[in-house]
Design a protein around this motif. Structure first.
Motif, PDB file in Angstrom:
ATOM      1  N   GLN A 206       0.815  -1.163  -0.087  1.00  0.00           N
ATOM      2  CA  GLN A 206      -0.141  -0.113   0.050  1.00  0.00           C
ATOM      3  C   GLN A 206       0.804   1.242   0.167  1.00  0.00           C
ATOM      4  O   GLN A 206       1.872   1.330   0.804  1.00  0.00           O
ATOM      5  N   GLU A 207       0.521   2.222  -0.940  1.00  0.00           N
ATOM      6  CA  GLU A 207       1.401   3.448  -0.890  1.00  0.00           C
ATOM      7  C   GLU A 207       0.978   4.582  -0.067  1.00  0.00           C
ATOM      8  O   GLU A 207      -0.105   4.518   0.415  1.00  0.00           O
ATOM      9  N   VAL A 208       2.053   5.318   0.171  1.00  0.00           N
ATOM     10  CA  VAL A 208       1.850   6.429   0.923  1.00  0.00           C
ATOM     11  C   VAL A 208       2.330   7.650   0.341  1.00  0.00           C
ATOM     12  O   VAL A 208       3.402   7.633  -0.001  1.00  0.00           O
ATOM     13  N   ALA A 209       1.424   8.782   0.201  1.00  0.00           N
ATOM     14  CA  ALA A 209       1.992  10.000  -0.543  1.00  0.00           C
ATOM     15  C   ALA A 209       2.356  10.858   0.660  1.00  0.00           C
ATOM     16  O   ALA A 209       1.627  11.041   1.502  1.00  0.00           O
ATOM     17  N   GLU A 210       3.637  11.166   0.496  1.00  0.00           N
ATOM     18  CA  GLU A 210       4.351  12.108   1.440  1.00  0.00           C
ATOM     19  C   GLU A 210       4.520  13.414   0.808  1.00  0.00           C
ATOM     20  O   GLU A 210       5.017  13.680  -0.185  1.00  0.00           O
ATOM     21  N   PHE A 211       4.279  14.553   1.687  1.00  0.00           N
ATOM     22  CA  PHE A 211       4.370  15.896   1.248  1.00  0.00           C
ATOM     23  C   PHE A 211       5.125  16.644   2.076  1.00  0.00           C
ATOM     24  O   PHE A 211       5.162  16.490   3.497  1.00  0.00           O
ATOM     25  N   GLU A 212       5.842  17.706   2.061  1.00  0.00           N
ATOM     26  CA  GLU A 212       6.545  18.588   2.566  1.00  0.00           C
ATOM     27  C   GLU A 212       6.207  20.097   2.241  1.00  0.00           C
ATOM     28  O   GLU A 212       6.354  20.377   0.879  1.00  0.00           O
ATOM     29  N   THR A 213       5.389  20.777   3.203  1.00  0.00           N
ATOM     30  CA  THR A 213       4.754  22.066   2.818  1.00  0.00           C
ATOM     31  C   THR A 213       5.940  22.912   2.882  1.00  0.00           C
ATOM     32  O   THR A 213       7.106  22.977   3.623  1.00  0.00           O
ATOM     33  N   SER A 214       5.969  24.170   2.173  1.00  0.00           N
ATOM     34  CA  SER A 214       7.058  25.016   1.624  1.00  0.00           C
ATOM     35  C   SER A 214       6.795  26.551   1.908  1.00  0.00           C
ATOM     36  O   SER A 214       7.462  27.209   1.518  1.00  0.00           O
ATOM     37  N   GLY A 215       5.428  26.597   1.666  1.00  0.00           N
ATOM     38  CA  GLY A 215       5.085  27.860   1.668  1.00  0.00           C
ATOM     39  C   GLY A 215       3.452  28.067   2.175  1.00  0.00           C
ATOM     40  O   GLY A 215       2.914  27.035   2.063  1.00  0.00           O
ATOM     41  N   THR A 216       2.766  29.354   2.387  1.00  0.00           N
ATOM     42  CA  THR A 216       1.497  29.126   2.629  1.00  0.00           C
ATOM     43  C   THR A 216       0.746  29.548   1.384  1.00  0.00           C
ATOM     44  O   THR A 216       1.029  29.934   0.570  1.00  0.00           O
ATOM     45  N   GLY A 217      -0.539  29.082   1.621  1.00  0.00           N
ATOM     46  CA  GLY A 217      -1.470  29.168   0.457  1.00  0.00           C
ATOM     47  C   GLY A 217      -2.629  27.752   0.418  1.00  0.00           C
ATOM     48  O   GLY A 217      -2.614  27.080   1.315  1.00  0.00           O
ATOM     49  N   GLU A 218      -3.544  27.783  -0.419  1.00  0.00           N
ATOM     50  CA  GLU A 218      -4.476  27.000  -0.786  1.00  0.00           C
ATOM     51  C   GLU A 218      -4.457  26.284  -2.122  1.00  0.00           C
ATOM     52  O   GLU A 218      -3.975  26.678  -3.017  1.00  0.00           O
ATOM     53  N   GLY A 219      -4.741  24.862  -2.102  1.00  0.00           N
ATOM     54  CA  GLY A 219      -4.854  24.136  -3.323  1.00  0.00           C
ATOM     55  C   GLY A 219      -5.495  22.904  -3.152  1.00  0.00           C
ATOM     56  O   GLY A 219      -5.893  22.581  -2.330  1.00  0.00           O
ATOM     57  N   ASP A 220      -5.397  22.227  -4.111  1.00  0.00           N
ATOM     58  CA  ASP A 220      -5.917  20.645  -4.142  1.00  0.00           C
ATOM     59  C   ASP A 220      -4.991  19.700  -4.427  1.00  0.00           C
ATOM     60  O   ASP A 220      -4.189  19.890  -5.523  1.00  0.00           O
ATOM     61  N   LEU A 221      -5.129  18.617  -3.680  1.00  0.00           N
ATOM     62  CA  LEU A 221      -4.309  17.568  -3.997  1.00  0.00           C
ATOM     63  C   LEU A 221      -5.369  16.221  -4.887  1.00  0.00           C
ATOM     64  O   LEU A 221      -6.361  16.091  -4.430  1.00  0.00           O
ATOM     65  N   ARG A 222      -4.792  16.198  -6.022  1.00  0.00           N
ATOM     66  CA  ARG A 222      -5.666  15.352  -6.865  1.00  0.00           C
ATOM     67  C   ARG A 222      -5.119  13.887  -7.145  1.00  0.00           C
ATOM     68  O   ARG A 222      -4.094  13.813  -7.492  1.00  0.00           O
ATOM     69  N   ILE A 223      -6.043  12.984  -6.616  1.00  0.00           N
ATOM     70  CA  ILE A 223      -5.309  11.634  -6.610  1.00  0.00           C
ATOM     71  C   ILE A 223      -6.134  10.716  -7.867  1.00  0.00           C
ATOM     72  O   ILE A 223      -7.523  10.778  -7.792  1.00  0.00           O
ATOM     73  N   THR A 224      -5.630  10.253  -8.816  1.00  0.00           N
ATOM     74  CA  THR A 224      -6.382   9.839  -9.927  1.00  0.00           C
ATOM     75  C   THR A 224      -5.733   8.448 -10.149  1.00  0.00           C
ATOM     76  O   THR A 224      -4.506   8.027 -10.234  1.00  0.00           O
ATOM     77  N   ALA A 225      -6.692   7.412 -10.511  1.00  0.00           N
ATOM     78  CA  ALA A 225      -6.529   6.260 -11.036  1.00  0.00           C
ATOM     79  C   ALA A 225      -6.376   6.110 -12.536  1.00  0.00           C
ATOM     80  O   ALA A 225      -6.926   6.901 -13.174  1.00  0.00           O
ATOM     81  N   ARG A 226      -5.974   4.991 -12.902  1.00  0.00           N
ATOM     82  CA  ARG A 226      -5.825   4.977 -14.331  1.00  0.00           C
ATOM     83  C   ARG A 226      -7.271   4.826 -15.061  1.00  0.00           C
ATOM     84  O   ARG A 226      -7.520   5.318 -16.281  1.00  0.00           O
ATOM     85  N   SER A 227      -8.400   4.251 -14.214  1.00  0.00           N
ATOM     86  CA  SER A 227      -9.806   4.447 -14.936  1.00  0.00           C
ATOM     87  C   SER A 227     -10.204   5.721 -15.026  1.00  0.00           C
ATOM     88  O   SER A 227     -11.417   5.991 -15.566  1.00  0.00           O
ATOM     89  N   GLY A 228      -9.766   6.773 -14.333  1.00  0.00           N
ATOM     90  CA  GLY A 228     -10.174   8.317 -14.498  1.00  0.00           C
ATOM     91  C   GLY A 228     -10.770   8.276 -12.960  1.00  0.00           C
ATOM     92  O   GLY A 228     -11.197   9.695 -12.698  1.00  0.00           O
ATOM     93  N   ALA A 229     -11.126   7.549 -11.936  1.00  0.00           N
ATOM     94  CA  ALA A 229     -11.437   7.917 -10.787  1.00  0.00           C
ATOM     95  C   ALA A 229     -10.599   8.766 -10.024  1.00  0.00           C
ATOM     96  O   ALA A 229      -9.387   8.549 -10.125  1.00  0.00           O
ATOM     97  N   THR A 230     -11.034   9.604  -9.534  1.00  0.00           N
ATOM     98  CA  THR A 230     -10.276  10.971  -9.028  1.00  0.00           C
ATOM     99  C   THR A 230     -10.955  11.461  -7.525  1.00  0.00           C
ATOM    100  O   THR A 230     -12.102  11.271  -7.273  1.00  0.00           O
ATOM    101  N   LEU A 231      -9.986  11.648  -6.681  1.00  0.00           N
ATOM    102  CA  LEU A 231     -10.282  12.335  -5.459  1.00  0.00           C
ATOM    103  C   LEU A 231      -9.639  13.468  -5.385  1.00  0.00           C
ATOM    104  O   LEU A 231      -8.454  13.770  -5.628  1.00  0.00           O
ATOM    105  N   ARG A 232     -10.481  14.497  -5.093  1.00  0.00           N
ATOM    106  CA  ARG A 232     -10.017  15.910  -4.775  1.00  0.00           C
ATOM    107  C   ARG A 232      -9.930  16.228  -3.349  1.00  0.00           C
ATOM    108  O   ARG A 232     -10.757  16.084  -2.510  1.00  0.00           O
ATOM    109  N   VAL A 233      -8.531  16.423  -2.827  1.00  0.00           N
ATOM    110  CA  VAL A 233      -8.466  16.817  -1.428  1.00  0.00           C
ATOM    111  C   VAL A 233      -7.785  18.367  -1.210  1.00  0.00           C
ATOM    112  O   VAL A 233      -6.972  18.341  -1.592  1.00  0.00           O
ATOM    113  N   PRO A 234      -8.959  18.951  -0.542  1.00  0.00           N
ATOM    114  CA  PRO A 234      -8.557  20.529  -0.431  1.00  0.00           C
ATOM    115  C   PRO A 234      -7.518  20.651   0.747  1.00  0.00           C
ATOM    116  O   PRO A 234      -7.392  19.904   1.575  1.00  0.00           O
TER     117      PRO A 234
END
Length: 327
Positions: A206-234
């Protein structure tokens, strides 16, 4: 995804597993001679795992041949290479690398290389990803972090029937507006989990997506499968100056080492901050209570005497909170 410079996050993919398949028997091949399971490590398989769960289309997984001592030297191949391909490190290796290519069922053909005899056929199902979830997702607010915070998100993929899917590498990640760097380690390299001992404990599937923040702001993390299924994480990144409230809490129970744990929560307005970074202090600084260990949002205290007490403080920017701890 093309990596460009930005201020929100640095994404690195590392693969670890904790599937938690307790009390589950090993899978058995069609001929009943070979036992096999996904390599989910000791933490995930204290009482046995199987390979009953389908793999996610586009993903990789490590399958273990469990009863190698009962088998002659063997090789592996796939009876449906358009569905999945299977390779091993060498003749007789118990570790089978599986790559899921398209929906269907492929069998790991276990064969005696000397006689050509098929020892067993081990079914592996491959399903299309229909839905992606993460435990940390909230409905109404973004995941909020401080600057220079490293955090992990563990996505779980499901098929149309709601069955959880196995494997890593079947998902892609995009952070908007931009990311500084993007890196996916080699699936079977030790860099994804640190060392060989960690691999024994937590497995590979099982994979883990690891991030390191480097500044302030807002955005979306989008996780997408080959099928096109997508999860949007603000996702929101705030500075320490944005922290408006800190709260400390403890259950006052001592652990096996005689320590009491204090936990810290923090908010920026009405947004709770994940993994806030405390500056910890204790008063009196030279009393019988002292820190045994501290982390960003937790501290463990130990006392040299029974009945000792002290005031613990967590400060983040101009916000802080105190808590009296008594042994």
């Amino acid at each position: 995804m093309e990596a460009t410079r930005g201020t929100l996050a640095t994404a690195i993919i590392v693969m670890i597993s904790s599937s938690g398949c307790f009390f589950e028997p090993f899978s058995v091949g069609d001929e009943g001679r070979v036992e096999y399971a996904y390599a989910d490590g000791l933490l995930g398989c204290l009482f046995g795992c199987s390979a009953e769960e389908p793999m996610a289309e586009g993903a990789h997984a490590l399958v273990s041949i469990v009863n190698t001592e009962d088998l002659p030297p063997f090789t592996v191949s796939s009876d449906e290479p358009d569905v999945a391909v299977f390779t091993q490190d060498g003749v007789g290796s118990s570790h089978v690398h599986a790559e899921a290519l398209s929906p269907g069922t492929a069998r790991i053909v276990v064969r005696d290389p000397t006689t050509g005899e098929v020892i067993d056929r081990l079914p592996i199902r491959v399903h299309t990803v229909a839905r992606i979830e993460i435990d940390a997702q909230t409905e109404d607010q973004p995941l909020t972090y401080l600057e220079e915070t490293r955090f992990s998100i563990r996505p779980t993929a499901y098929d149309e029937e709601g069955e959880e899917l196995v494997g890593v590498g079947g998902l892609t990640y995009e952070v908007s507006p931009v990311v500084d760097e993007y890196h996916r380690p080699s699936f079977f390299g030790l860099e994804q989990i640190g060392d060989a001992f960690a691999a024994i404990l937590v497995g590979h599937n099982q994979e883990v997506a690891e991030f390191e923040t480097s500044g302030t702001g807002e955005g979306d993390l989008r996780i997408t499968a080959r099928s096109g299924a997508t999860l949007r994480v603000p996702i929101a990144v705030v500075s320490v100056e944005d922290v408006t409230r800190v709260e400390l809490d403890t259950d006052s129970e001592r652990d096996d080492d005689g320590r009491i744990r204090v936990d810290a929560d923090a908010w920026a307005g009405d947004r709770e901050i994940s993994s806030p970074a405390c500056s910890w202090s204790i008063d009196p600084a030279s009393g019988p209570l002292h820190f045994d260990h501290t982390e960003r949002d937790a501290a463990w205290l130990i006392s040299d005497v029974e009945g000792g007490s002290a005031t613990v403080r967590c400060s983040i920017g101009s916000a802080d909170d105190t808590l009296v701890v008594t042994f």
